[in-house]
Design an enzyme around this catalytic site. Structure first.
Site, PDB file in Angstrom:
ATOM      1  N   CYS A  84       0.824  -1.222   0.000  1.00 27.23           N
ATOM      2  CA  CYS A  84       0.000   0.000   0.000  1.00 27.23           C
ATOM      3  C   CYS A  84       0.850   1.261   0.000  1.00 27.23           C
ATOM      4  CB  CYS A  84      -0.934   0.014   1.198  1.00 27.23           C
ATOM      5  SG  CYS A  84      -2.070  -1.367   1.176  1.00 27.23           S
ATOM      6  N   HIS A 112      -3.912   6.951   1.850  1.00 26.55           N
ATOM      7  CA  HIS A 112      -4.220   5.600   1.378  1.00 26.55           C
ATOM      8  C   HIS A 112      -5.637   5.239   1.814  1.00 26.55           C
ATOM      9  CE1 HIS A 112      -4.007   1.436   0.494  1.00 26.55           C
ATOM     10  NE2 HIS A 112      -3.911   1.045   1.756  1.00 26.55           N
ATOM     11  N   ASN A 124     -10.098  -0.830  -1.201  1.00 26.94           N
ATOM     12  CA  ASN A 124      -8.647  -0.674  -1.081  1.00 26.94           C
ATOM     13  C   ASN A 124      -7.991  -1.258  -2.338  1.00 26.94           C
ATOM     14  OD1 ASN A 124      -5.936  -0.803  -0.449  1.00 26.94           O
ATOM     15  ND2 ASN A 124      -6.221  -1.722   1.568  1.00 26.94           N
TER      16      ASN A 124
END
Ligand code: ACO
Length: 336
Positions: free
Chosen positions: A115, A263, A293
């Site tokens: 990520c 994020h 995500n």
């Protein structure tokens, strides 16, 4: 005078297939209420045919970004690619994008920071720019995660969180008084491998005897695993540490941030970070409700949508923040 890394363009691409929380509740014991309340996600995109790979999504975003920048593929002198879901075990997707775009035989560097791919990528690119090794750089962040998710009740804690998508940035080295204080101003990165087993996909891999056994498939070990609460706590702590470090060492206050691009792992994480930093909702860009995500691709997708909505104007102070598997984390401070 030092060269500055400025973003010439940013673009994103997501597959057209929308998978709602309602859709997921048909294949596992979950509900729209649980997912919305715990994560803020309403829907995500999954590739609609199994023949679409990560590099193919990345390529779509890259082509859009190159067109927006007014570049030709032959202008690019470095490709940086970030993904945790590459087309092949090796090589990485950087070379695939280099070849399919028709670039010269330039370096293609793959980053494995999950990520944190975008924030690590920007930091690395800024190093290439400042050391005068590259002038026109393509950063591609892409993920196809849907095929490795366990879309049954057994895998629901992970499966409801992730989606597929890609983003790309064209970054250029510029010099001169007009660019003083513009572009990437600072980056802060960190890692703590004691968290490697907390969020990971171990199989297939060389730590597995036999690399990949039939039992790994039949016993569902070829999926990502996570201890969500441990990840959640570490994420909040490290994201705040990153933001406060970047602000402090650049003599800035939270109110100076024009737009925070965090994020997109969980809306509750981002809300906690926002509140603890004392930012207003208008200072933070979230789109987790529509994409879930998408790991390395979340921040470039946010950046691309923020650009489309006119929220990134010349002079806007932008902060990126990411935390992910590894653990890895970090952020960048940029003057648009
Ligand atoms: N639907 C319904 N129930 C579920 C689901 C689901 N999809 N998933 C788990 N549950 C159940 C569990 O079985 C458990 O039930 P139990 O209490 O009967 O045992 C319960 O819900 C868990 O509830 P909570 O522990 O309160 O859930 P929590 O609020 O911790 O939320 C979540 C879980 C959303 C996973 C959260 O911990 C989280 O977001 N963690 C961080 C995720 C993250 O940041 N990942 C990092 C990026 S990923 C990367 O880097 C690749």
């Amino acid at each position: 005078m030092m060269a500055q890394s400025v973003v010439r363009s940013v673009a994103h691409f997501v597959p057209s297939k929308r998978v709602t929380n309602e859709d997921l509740s048909k294949c596992m014991d979950t509900s729209d209420a649980w997912i919305t309340e715990r994560t803020g996600i309403k829907e995500r995109r999954f590739i609609d045919t199994e023949s679409i790979s990560t590099s193919a999504l990345g390529l779509e975003a890259a082509r859009k970004a190159i067109t927006l920048a007014g570049w030709e593929p032959r202008d690019i002198d470095l490709i940086v690619a970030a993904t945790l879901s590459p087309d092949y075990y090796f090589p990485g997707i950087g070379v695939m994008i280099q070849h399919q775009l028709g670039c010269r035989t330039i370096p293609a560097l793959d980053i494995r920071a999950q990520c944190s791919g975008l924030v690590y990528g920007l930091s690395c690119i800024d190093g290439y720019v400042k050391s005068r090794q590259a002038k026109k750089i393509l950063l591609v962040c892409a993920e196809v995660q849907s095929p490795v998710l366990d879309l049954t009740t057994r895998g629901r804690e992970m499966a409801v969180l992730f989606g597929d998508g890609a983003g790309a940035l064209c970054i250029e080295a510029v010099e001169g008084a007009a660019f003083e204080g513009r572009g990437i101003l600072d980056s802060y990165l960190g890692s703590d491998g004691s968290g490697a087993d907390v969020l990971c996909m171990k199989v297939p891999g060389t730590a597995t005897p036999g690399f990949l056994r039939a039992s790994d498939i039949s016993e569902a070990r070829v999926h990502p695993h996570m201890d969500g609460k441990v990840v959640f706590k570490n994420a909040v702590t490290r994201l705040i540490e990153t933001a406060t470090t970047l602000l402090k060492r650049n003599n800035l206050q939270a109110r100076d941030i024009g737009l925070l691009l965090p994020h997109q792992a969980n809306l509750r994480i981002n809300e906690m970070v926002r509140e603890q930093l004392g930012l207003s909702p208008q200072q933070v860009f979230n789109n987790i409700d529509r994409y879930g995500n998408t790991t390395a691709a979340t921040i470039p997708i946010c950046m691309s949508e923020a650009m489309e909505q006119g929220r990134l104007q010349p002079g806007t102070l932008v902060m990126t923040l990411a935390f992910g598997a590894g653990f890895t984390w970090g952020g960048n401070l940029m003057r648009w």
